[in-house]
Design a protein around this motif. Structure first.
Motif, PDB file in Angstrom:
ATOM      1  N   LEU A   7      30.004  58.511  12.661  1.00  0.00           N
ATOM      2  CA  LEU A   7      30.585  58.868  11.375  1.00  0.00           C
ATOM      3  C   LEU A   7      29.484  59.215  10.379  1.00  0.00           C
ATOM      4  O   LEU A   7      29.609  60.174   9.605  1.00  0.00           O
ATOM      5  CB  LEU A   7      31.446  57.714  10.860  1.00  0.00           C
ATOM      6  N   LYS A   8      28.385  58.469  10.411  1.00  0.00           N
ATOM      7  CA  LYS A   8      27.264  58.763   9.506  1.00  0.00           C
ATOM      8  C   LYS A   8      26.667  60.145   9.795  1.00  0.00           C
ATOM      9  O   LYS A   8      26.284  60.879   8.879  1.00  0.00           O
ATOM     10  CB  LYS A   8      26.189  57.685   9.623  1.00  0.00           C
ATOM     11  N   ASP A   9      26.586  60.517  11.079  1.00  0.00           N
ATOM     12  CA  ASP A   9      26.095  61.854  11.439  1.00  0.00           C
ATOM     13  C   ASP A   9      27.012  62.925  10.855  1.00  0.00           C
ATOM     14  O   ASP A   9      26.539  63.927  10.307  1.00  0.00           O
ATOM     15  CB  ASP A   9      26.037  62.021  12.963  1.00  0.00           C
ATOM     16  N   HIS A  10      28.317  62.706  11.002  1.00  0.00           N
ATOM     17  CA  HIS A  10      29.294  63.679  10.506  1.00  0.00           C
ATOM     18  C   HIS A  10      29.157  63.854   8.992  1.00  0.00           C
ATOM     19  O   HIS A  10      29.164  64.984   8.488  1.00  0.00           O
ATOM     20  CB  HIS A  10      30.706  63.231  10.868  1.00  0.00           C
ATOM     21  N   ILE A  11      29.018  62.751   8.294  1.00  0.00           N
ATOM     22  CA  ILE A  11      28.870  62.814   6.830  1.00  0.00           C
ATOM     23  C   ILE A  11      27.594  63.572   6.463  1.00  0.00           C
ATOM     24  O   ILE A  11      27.599  64.447   5.592  1.00  0.00           O
ATOM     25  CB  ILE A  11      28.845  61.389   6.235  1.00  0.00           C
ATOM     26  N   LYS A  12      26.510  63.264   7.124  1.00  0.00           N
ATOM     27  CA  LYS A  12      25.224  63.896   6.821  1.00  0.00           C
ATOM     28  C   LYS A  12      25.268  65.395   7.029  1.00  0.00           C
ATOM     29  O   LYS A  12      24.612  66.167   6.314  1.00  0.00           O
ATOM     30  CB  LYS A  12      24.130  63.259   7.679  1.00  0.00           C
ATOM     31  N   ASN A  13      26.062  65.856   8.001  1.00  0.00           N
ATOM     32  CA  ASN A  13      26.096  67.271   8.363  1.00  0.00           C
ATOM     33  C   ASN A  13      27.108  68.083   7.563  1.00  0.00           C
ATOM     34  O   ASN A  13      27.245  69.297   7.803  1.00  0.00           O
ATOM     35  CB  ASN A  13      26.386  67.412   9.856  1.00  0.00           C
ATOM     36  N   ILE A  31      37.449  67.291   0.965  1.00  0.00           N
ATOM     37  CA  ILE A  31      36.662  67.597   2.154  1.00  0.00           C
ATOM     38  C   ILE A  31      37.538  67.273   3.366  1.00  0.00           C
ATOM     39  O   ILE A  31      37.984  66.137   3.530  1.00  0.00           O
ATOM     40  CB  ILE A  31      35.341  66.790   2.212  1.00  0.00           C
ATOM     41  N   LYS A  32      37.780  68.258   4.199  1.00  0.00           N
ATOM     42  CA  LYS A  32      38.744  68.122   5.289  1.00  0.00           C
ATOM     43  C   LYS A  32      38.185  67.296   6.448  1.00  0.00           C
ATOM     44  O   LYS A  32      37.004  67.398   6.799  1.00  0.00           O
ATOM     45  CB  LYS A  32      39.152  69.504   5.814  1.00  0.00           C
ATOM     46  N   LYS A  33      39.058  66.486   7.042  1.00  0.00           N
ATOM     47  CA  LYS A  33      38.827  65.819   8.324  1.00  0.00           C
ATOM     48  C   LYS A  33      37.512  65.049   8.403  1.00  0.00           C
ATOM     49  O   LYS A  33      36.747  65.175   9.352  1.00  0.00           O
ATOM     50  CB  LYS A  33      38.894  66.845   9.467  1.00  0.00           C
ATOM     51  N   VAL A  34      37.261  64.210   7.415  1.00  0.00           N
ATOM     52  CA  VAL A  34      36.087  63.348   7.471  1.00  0.00           C
ATOM     53  C   VAL A  34      36.340  62.177   8.432  1.00  0.00           C
ATOM     54  O   VAL A  34      35.462  61.786   9.202  1.00  0.00           O
ATOM     55  CB  VAL A  34      35.709  62.845   6.070  1.00  0.00           C
ATOM     56  N   LEU A  35      37.538  61.628   8.381  1.00  0.00           N
ATOM     57  CA  LEU A  35      37.937  60.590   9.327  1.00  0.00           C
ATOM     58  C   LEU A  35      38.819  61.197  10.406  1.00  0.00           C
ATOM     59  O   LEU A  35      39.700  62.020  10.107  1.00  0.00           O
ATOM     60  CB  LEU A  35      38.716  59.480   8.619  1.00  0.00           C
ATOM     61  N   ASP A  36      38.613  60.792  11.655  1.00  0.00           N
ATOM     62  CA  ASP A  36      39.509  61.272  12.718  1.00  0.00           C
ATOM     63  C   ASP A  36      40.752  60.380  12.790  1.00  0.00           C
ATOM     64  O   ASP A  36      40.844  59.336  12.127  1.00  0.00           O
ATOM     65  CB  ASP A  36      38.783  61.337  14.059  1.00  0.00           C
ATOM     66  N   GLY A 190      45.335  66.100   3.634  1.00  0.00           N
ATOM     67  CA  GLY A 190      45.920  65.696   4.905  1.00  0.00           C
ATOM     68  C   GLY A 190      45.260  64.460   5.475  1.00  0.00           C
ATOM     69  O   GLY A 190      44.318  63.896   4.902  1.00  0.00           O
ATOM     70  N   MET A 191      45.760  64.040   6.629  1.00  0.00           N
ATOM     71  CA  MET A 191      45.212  62.858   7.294  1.00  0.00           C
ATOM     72  C   MET A 191      43.712  63.011   7.544  1.00  0.00           C
ATOM     73  O   MET A 191      43.260  64.027   8.064  1.00  0.00           O
ATOM     74  CB  MET A 191      45.918  62.618   8.631  1.00  0.00           C
ATOM     75  N   GLY A 192      42.950  62.007   7.135  1.00  0.00           N
ATOM     76  CA  GLY A 192      41.519  62.011   7.366  1.00  0.00           C
ATOM     77  C   GLY A 192      40.707  62.752   6.331  1.00  0.00           C
ATOM     78  O   GLY A 192      39.471  62.718   6.366  1.00  0.00           O
ATOM     79  N   ASP A 193      41.380  63.423   5.388  1.00  0.00           N
ATOM     80  CA  ASP A 193      40.651  64.153   4.346  1.00  0.00           C
ATOM     81  C   ASP A 193      40.081  63.192   3.317  1.00  0.00           C
ATOM     82  O   ASP A 193      40.690  62.156   3.003  1.00  0.00           O
ATOM     83  CB  ASP A 193      41.570  65.145   3.636  1.00  0.00           C
ATOM     84  N   MET A 194      38.949  63.547   2.782  1.00  0.00           N
ATOM     85  CA  MET A 194      38.283  62.776   1.727  1.00  0.00           C
ATOM     86  C   MET A 194      38.411  63.514   0.404  1.00  0.00           C
ATOM     87  O   MET A 194      38.157  64.720   0.356  1.00  0.00           O
ATOM     88  CB  MET A 194      36.807  62.573   2.072  1.00  0.00           C
ATOM     89  N   VAL A 195      38.795  62.798  -0.633  1.00  0.00           N
ATOM     90  CA  VAL A 195      38.788  63.348  -1.984  1.00  0.00           C
ATOM     91  C   VAL A 195      37.710  62.624  -2.778  1.00  0.00           C
ATOM     92  O   VAL A 195      37.757  61.405  -2.934  1.00  0.00           O
ATOM     93  CB  VAL A 195      40.150  63.187  -2.692  1.00  0.00           C
ATOM     94  N   LEU A 196      36.720  63.360  -3.231  1.00  0.00           N
ATOM     95  CA  LEU A 196      35.718  62.828  -4.163  1.00  0.00           C
ATOM     96  C   LEU A 196      36.151  63.214  -5.562  1.00  0.00           C
ATOM     97  O   LEU A 196      36.547  64.366  -5.802  1.00  0.00           O
ATOM     98  CB  LEU A 196      34.347  63.429  -3.876  1.00  0.00           C
ATOM     99  N   PHE A 197      36.082  62.277  -6.510  1.00  0.00           N
ATOM    100  CA  PHE A 197      36.536  62.589  -7.860  1.00  0.00           C
ATOM    101  C   PHE A 197      35.877  61.656  -8.868  1.00  0.00           C
ATOM    102  O   PHE A 197      35.365  60.594  -8.524  1.00  0.00           O
ATOM    103  CB  PHE A 197      38.063  62.493  -7.963  1.00  0.00           C
ATOM    104  N   THR A 198      35.911  62.069 -10.121  1.00  0.00           N
ATOM    105  CA  THR A 198      35.271  61.289 -11.166  1.00  0.00           C
ATOM    106  C   THR A 198      36.005  59.972 -11.410  1.00  0.00           C
ATOM    107  O   THR A 198      37.236  59.919 -11.412  1.00  0.00           O
ATOM    108  CB  THR A 198      35.186  62.080 -12.479  1.00  0.00           C
TER     109      THR A 198
END
Length: 239
Positions: A7-13, A31-36, A190-198
């Motif tokens: 997971l750390k590799d995926h985030i870094k890339n 950010i789409k599909k960060v978690l499977d 969607g499922m596994g998507d990450m939302v970054l926000f203030t």
């Protein structure tokens, strides 16, 4: 045989230049599909496990209608990897916001250092949480500050699939435009998507330089099914 990507590799890339440009300019980004699906299922299936320090009934405190649970230390590996992997990628945005708004504050380069800042202020309770909504569930507009020390960006992960596992339950970010009415941004990750926000505010460039725009987030009513999400805040709490 190639080594398994973590997971750390995926985030870094991930394309952090593009992600951070959008985050800076809008105050949020999907950010789409960060978690499977496997990781999403693990988090949902552990909802009844002994991994939590506090359970909150949202209706009792007039926060909405639903339930959430705060994780206790040590955090599950998935959550630790997300906090430690994402934080150093987005801290440049946080520090740029502070500079643009003329705020005399800068955030450290690693999450461990950020956590220590929280702990020195007496904020020692982890703020990672999992939220569960059934039909009619919602979350009122709010900000997750938890004390005087707070990091200005946070993230949420959808653990179910919108319009399949549940309907409604959109993620809402309200933006208070100065001398005007609030603007609502309605997101359907969607499922596994990450939302970054203030967490609190963002800078907006005007004719006389940057000015501060306050933002809150919440969840619209769920129409059917069940909706689970994982919230990760980079600072800890007083209680």
């Amino acid at each position: 045989m190639e080594p398994e990507h973590t997971l750390k590799d995926h985030i870094k890339n991930l394309d952090w230049d593009q992600i951070n440009n959008t985050l800076h300019d809008k105050g949020f980004v999907i950010i789409k599909k960060v978690l499977d699906e496997k990781n999403c299922d693990i988090l949902i299936n552990d909802y009844e496990a002994d991994a939590y320090r506090k359970t909150v009934n949202m209706e009792r405190y007039r926060f909405g209608y639903g339930e959430y649970k705060y994780y206790k230390y040590p955090l599950p590996a998935i959550i630790s990897d997300l906090r430690e992997g994402v934080y150093p990628q987005i801290v440049p945005v946080a520090n740029k916001w502070m500079a643009e708004l003329g705020i005399d504050k800068r955030f450290p380069q690693t999450h461990e250092e950020m956590k220590q800042l929280s702990h020195k202020a007496g904020q020692t309770k982890p703020t990672a949480l999992i939220l569960k909504y059934a039909k009619g569930g919602f979350n009122t507009l709010h900000q997750d500050l938890y004390g005087e020390v707070y990091f200005p960006i946070q993230m949420v992960f959808m653990l179910d699939q919108h319009n399949s596992d549940y309907t409604g339950g959109e993620f809402v970010i309200a933006e208070q435009i100065p001398r005007a009415q609030s603007k609502a941004n309605v997101l359907t990750p969607g499922m596994g998507d990450m939302v970054l926000f203030t967490t609190n505010f963002r800078p907006v460039k005007g004719s006389k330089g940057y000015y501060r725009v306050n933002m809150k987030h919440g969840v619209s009513p769920v129409h059917s099914g069940k909706r689970h999400s994982l919230g990760i805040i980079f600072h800890d709490a007083l209680s």
